[in-house]
Scaffold this motif. Sequence first.
Motif, short mmCIF file in Angstrom:
data_model
loop_
_atom_site.label_atom_id
_atom_site.label_comp_id
_atom_site.label_asym_id
_atom_site.label_seq_id
_atom_site.Cartn_x
_atom_site.Cartn_y
_atom_site.Cartn_z
N ARG A 1 0.83 -1.22 0.00
CA ARG A 1 0.00 0.00 0.00
C ARG A 1 0.86 1.26 0.00
NH1 ARG A 1 -3.12 -3.26 3.86
NH2 ARG A 1 -5.10 -3.87 2.89
N GLU B 1 -10.34 -10.54 0.99
CA GLU B 1 -11.05 -9.49 0.26
C GLU B 1 -10.14 -8.29 0.02
OE1 GLU B 1 -14.65 -8.35 2.18
OE2 GLU B 1 -15.52 -10.36 2.11
N SER B 2 -9.33 -7.96 1.05
CA SER B 2 -8.41 -6.83 0.90
C SER B 2 -7.40 -7.09 -0.20
CB SER B 2 -7.68 -6.56 2.22
OG SER B 2 -8.57 -6.14 3.23
#
Length: 481
Positions: free
Chosen positions: A23, A102-103
């Motif tokens: 990220r 899901e992330s």
Amino acid sequence: MKNTRSVDVAIIGAGTSGMGAYREALKHTDNIVLIEGDQYGTTCARVGCMPSKLLIAPAEARHRAEKFDAFGLRGTLPEVDGKAVMQRVRDERDRFVGFVKESVEGFKPEHRIMAKARFIDDHTLALSNGERIYAQRIVIAVGSRPSHPEFFSAAGDRLITNDHVFYWDDLPESVAVFGAGVIGLELGQALHRLGVKVHLFGRDNGAGPLTDPEVTRYAYNTFREEFPFHGNAHIERISRESNKVSITYQDNSQSEVLTETFNYLLAATGRRSNIDQLNIHNTSLALDERGIPVFDRLSMQCGDSHIFIAGDVNGDIPLLHEASDEGRLAGENAALYPNTLKRARKTPLGIAFSDPQVAMVGKSYRELSQAGDNFAIGSISFEDQGRSRVMLVNKGLMRLYGNPETGVLLGAEMIGPEHEHLAHLLAWCIQMRMTVADILQMPFYHPVIEEGLRSGLRDLLQKMGMGPQPPLRCIDCGVGA
């Protein structure tokens, strides 16, 4: 080479630190890959923090019923439906893992690679799917795995680790837990409280991560009163017999050699870095005696290279919040290299969710002692602390460390009720570099367990020569403050 893909940043491992690195790096470049060699879902969600708490929760709920008589409540101890207990553990665990998946699935498909990676050289990775990755910068975030002494292998298929516990369909009748660190202490006590016959085998009469000799002694004696806890037993023999494991040992408190049989031997004796699976020797990185790259924990940079390392793989502080912070720092610096940044680390904070809870904050007793630092010690027993006695959870000892020259709080080690919250308060105070006098000016409600913390701080202030002798009891209610 034909199957070689060139990227700015390659991140090996998609756990807590790897996702954090991804990220952060993504803020600076879109030419990036996140490589996972096993399965998505962090250690915390799959076999660590969350499933262990799911097992601890019903154990504590049942244990509270054991105190009914002392409160004047009449009833029976709830029966344990092992299958139902483990069904909830697995269902909720899978739910947490699902959120993590899901992330990851929200990341761009072209950024995700499911394959094992190994170093060919400082910039090149060979993948198990036949691809090669040439990366300008690399983040190593491959985590760790359970480790145990080789002689445990005599238990055969009766040998398990915490990774196996959370896949059980039912609770076993008996378990021998080896290792009295955080994992062994938490799981051993929880299984005992759920009706499983448990013997916990440790070393040097230690309990959890504690280093303060007085708190360690108190913790060891407290847990030993509840279930069989062999703090420094000599193991004579381990063998697989029928469908069980037989353990012959001599307890340090007894001369007699004993033999017990259990359904399983649960090895909670530590974890091993997965760095050995990467062919790290093919790089030019300097390695320490464990084979882990030498790195700067303020930047996560390995030497002065373009390679960064984060999370459990570096063998530094194997805690989720630390792995998350390290991952973000490593990802940021990998993207910015060669203009790397150094960032101050947060105040150390470690908690064992045993009952009573065990916690360490800031600098430990061992760290201060080995450094030769001048420090004063304040202490408070929770056995006579007002709110703790009201709730029948009055077992605990806190020791606080302060600098007698500046009055600044340095650290603490403790065991006691709800101490996860006290530990957080202290960590915030230490990070703000507050003096003990400043902390005592903060509001303390009555009657709360936090008043015990206030009493310990008052004692520390007096031990530093900066305050009067603290009162032994509350002048309003007459109980220990």
